[in-house]
Design a protein around this motif. Structure first.
Motif, PDB file in Angstrom:
ATOM      1  N   GLU A   1      31.704  45.920  36.341  1.00 42.44           N
ATOM      2  CA  GLU A   1      31.812  46.082  37.786  1.00 42.44           C
ATOM      3  C   GLU A   1      32.628  47.340  38.114  1.00 42.44           C
ATOM      4  OE1 GLU A   1      34.623  43.266  39.727  1.00 42.44           O
ATOM      5  OE2 GLU A   1      34.676  42.344  37.744  1.00 42.44           O
ATOM      6  N   PRO A   2      32.456  47.880  39.310  1.00 42.51           N
ATOM      7  CA  PRO A   2      33.183  49.113  39.679  1.00 42.51           C
ATOM      8  C   PRO A   2      34.696  48.899  39.681  1.00 42.51           C
ATOM      9  CG  PRO A   2      31.406  48.641  41.242  1.00 42.51           C
ATOM     10  CD  PRO A   2      31.539  47.433  40.365  1.00 42.51           C
ATOM     11  N   ASP A   3      35.406  49.961  39.367  1.00 44.24           N
ATOM     12  CA  ASP A   3      36.871  49.932  39.409  1.00 44.24           C
ATOM     13  C   ASP A   3      37.309  50.282  40.839  1.00 44.24           C
ATOM     14  OD1 ASP A   3      39.550  49.962  38.935  1.00 44.24           O
ATOM     15  OD2 ASP A   3      39.553  51.826  37.764  1.00 44.24           O
TER      16      ASP A   3
ATOM     17  N   ARG B   1      41.222  38.355  42.956  1.00 38.45           N
ATOM     18  CA  ARG B   1      39.952  38.990  42.615  1.00 38.45           C
ATOM     19  C   ARG B   1      39.163  38.082  41.673  1.00 38.45           C
ATOM     20  NH1 ARG B   1      38.470  44.785  42.421  1.00 38.45           N
ATOM     21  NH2 ARG B   1      36.441  44.913  41.379  1.00 38.45           N
ATOM     22  N   LYS B   2      37.880  37.953  41.941  1.00 37.20           N
ATOM     23  CA  LYS B   2      37.000  37.143  41.105  1.00 37.20           C
ATOM     24  C   LYS B   2      36.250  38.042  40.131  1.00 37.20           C
ATOM     25  CE  LYS B   2      37.794  33.236  43.285  1.00 37.20           C
ATOM     26  NZ  LYS B   2      38.470  32.095  42.627  1.00 37.20           N
ATOM     27  N   ASP B   3      36.134  37.594  38.891  1.00 36.80           N
ATOM     28  CA  ASP B   3      35.384  38.359  37.897  1.00 36.80           C
ATOM     29  C   ASP B   3      33.895  38.355  38.234  1.00 36.80           C
ATOM     30  OD1 ASP B   3      37.673  38.911  36.454  1.00 36.80           O
ATOM     31  OD2 ASP B   3      37.453  37.139  35.162  1.00 36.80           O
TER      32      ASP B   3
ATOM     33  N   PHE C   1      20.937  40.590  38.014  1.00 31.22           N
ATOM     34  CA  PHE C   1      21.852  40.734  39.148  1.00 31.22           C
ATOM     35  C   PHE C   1      23.291  40.618  38.684  1.00 31.22           C
ATOM     36  CE2 PHE C   1      18.179  38.591  41.379  1.00 31.22           C
ATOM     37  CZ  PHE C   1      17.764  39.728  42.063  1.00 31.22           C
ATOM     38  N   ARG C   2      24.168  41.273  39.434  1.00 30.34           N
ATOM     39  CA  ARG C   2      25.609  41.080  39.301  1.00 30.34           C
ATOM     40  C   ARG C   2      26.147  40.658  40.655  1.00 30.34           C
ATOM     41  NH1 ARG C   2      29.238  44.400  41.132  1.00 30.34           N
ATOM     42  NH2 ARG C   2      28.101  46.364  40.873  1.00 30.34           N
ATOM     43  N   THR C   3      27.143  39.767  40.635  1.00 29.07           N
ATOM     44  CA  THR C   3      27.796  39.446  41.896  1.00 29.07           C
ATOM     45  C   THR C   3      28.489  40.691  42.428  1.00 29.07           C
ATOM     46  OG1 THR C   3      29.683  38.647  40.593  1.00 29.07           O
ATOM     47  CG2 THR C   3      28.148  36.981  41.433  1.00 29.07           C
TER      48      THR C   3
ATOM     49  N   PRO D   1      33.255  37.886  50.796  1.00 31.00           N
ATOM     50  CA  PRO D   1      33.535  38.107  49.374  1.00 31.00           C
ATOM     51  C   PRO D   1      32.790  37.092  48.507  1.00 31.00           C
ATOM     52  CG  PRO D   1      35.554  38.238  50.655  1.00 31.00           C
ATOM     53  CD  PRO D   1      34.495  37.746  51.597  1.00 31.00           C
ATOM     54  N   GLY D   2      32.108  37.587  47.493  1.00 33.45           N
ATOM     55  CA  GLY D   2      31.316  36.725  46.617  1.00 33.45           C
ATOM     56  C   GLY D   2      29.848  36.695  46.973  1.00 33.45           C
ATOM     57  N   ALA D   3      29.477  37.204  48.138  1.00 34.51           N
ATOM     58  CA  ALA D   3      28.077  37.201  48.560  1.00 34.51           C
ATOM     59  C   ALA D   3      27.379  38.458  48.068  1.00 34.51           C
ATOM     60  CB  ALA D   3      27.983  37.100  50.073  1.00 34.51           C
TER      61      ALA D   3
END
Length: 356
Positions: free
Chosen positions: A47-49, A165-167, A181-183, A196-198
């Motif tokens: 995921e992006p930093d 923050r969620k992984d 897909f990635r969350t 957040p999370g969607a």
């Protein structure tokens, strides 16, 4: 007429051999093989930093209720169930004061600007409501506790620190579309007006995916599917699963700070012939980049892969070949100076050996 003893012995032996061939057959695979042409760019594996950007986002309201998906099993996740499960309650928080407990299932919630209560399906639904709420506002909550529905009112307070923050999670679809897909991160989701999370970020596409033909790209963020908000990548996976080959599902895509609509087609897995056998006489098997043929109890056999081949005769004579570990050399002679100038080449270009 007497039957020779040798024949009498051969019959049960042949029967035994045919039975053994039947028993030794490999069981049919139960899972689909992975798509050979799936592309997952290395730069999209993580995921992006963007944590620094996340820390600067507006904090919204705080309820003290930390929730997770209401589904407890994969089967329930696929079928879809209502509610988000309360996983943690902060002591002396609005949720604790309102009487919510760990294990409660929040079914609906209504904010002061909502005309109707919102159904809670995924944690992103609850987080979106928290972000929209201001200190002092009241949320009306309908929840399930041990099979009984109850109501509660939470007085939102100001959030002082960013949420945890969620992984990121990855989800593969290889049956009808060929997509990974990635969350979305909180920064990505909130930029697209999601909780957040969607959202579902495209981080893998098969070369033969029908979505490539309509312009879907790596990094696209899906925000709606068939007029439903993508509160979680599972929403898109469910839509793909429900579609028939040839159908199109309607997507809303967020790319470079703008949204656009796409009618994305759905395909199906191709089929292939890969096995034929007459016990002890002839057999043929083929798989991805490999084939094997056998004749007359193995008197003749042939195997091939993209890199090599091998032939067997009379069980003990074997010969084969394949690709070498170097490329063929091609001599490139010196160009005539006049020709070199015409072609824009340097007059002093030396002859060289290149590999192809």
């Amino acid at each position: 007429m007497k039957i020779p003893q040798l024949t009498l012995l051969a019959l049960p032996l042949a029967s035994l051999l045919f039975s053994a061939c039947s028993i030794l057959q490999r069981p049919l695979p139960e899972a689909l093989p992975p798509l050979a042409d799936m592309e997952e760019p290395l730069e999209l594996m993580n995921e992006p930093d963007d944590e620094a950007k996340r820390q600067d986002l507006a904090l919204g309201g705080f309820t003290g209720a930390y929730v997770g998906s209401g589904e407890s099993t994969l089967d329930e996740l696929v079928e879809g169930s209502d509610g988000v499960s309360v996983e943690r309650i902060v002591e002396n928080s609005p949720a604790a004061i309102a009487g919510l407990e760990v294990g409660d299932l929040i079914l609906e919630a209504k904010g002061p600007r909502d005309e109707e209560a919102r159904e809670m399906h995924y944690p992103s639904d609850w987080r979106a409501l928290e972000l929209e709420s201001k200190s002092g506002e009241v949320l009306e909550v309908l929840y399930d506790r041990a099979g009984l529905e109850e109501e509660a009112k939470l007085s939102v307070v100001k959030r002082l620190n960013p949420a945890e923050r969620k992984d990121a999670e990855r989800f593969r679809e290889e049956k009808k579309v060929g997509v990974v897909f990635r969350t979305a991160t909180e920064v990505e989701a909130r930029a697209a007006q999601l909780g957040p999370g969607a959202g579902a970020v495209v981080v893998g596409l098969a070369k033969g995916s029908p979505w490539r033909a309509v312009g879907l790209q790596f990094g696209d963020l899906l925000t709606e599917v068939d007029d439903k908000p993508v509160a979680h990548p599972q929403v898109v996976l469910d839509a793909i699963s429900a579609a028939e080959p040839g159908d199109r599902i309607e997507l809303v895509v967020w790319r470079t700070q703008r949204s656009f609509d796409v009618k994305a087609p759905v395909s199906a897995r191709d089929s292939e012939f890969n096995e034929f056998s007459i016990p002890l006489i002839f057999s043929y098997e083929s798989g991805r980049d490999r084939s094997e043929t056998s004749l007359l109890w193995g008197l003749f056999g042939y195997e091939s892969t993209p890199a090599a081949w091998r032939t067997k005769l009379l069980w003990f004579i074997t010969f084969g070949g394949g690709e070498a570990d170097e490329l063929e050399e091609i001599e490139v002679g010196t160009e005539d100076p006049a020709d070199a100038e015409d072609q824009g080449l340097s007059e002093s270009s030396p002859a060289e050996t290149i590999h192809s």
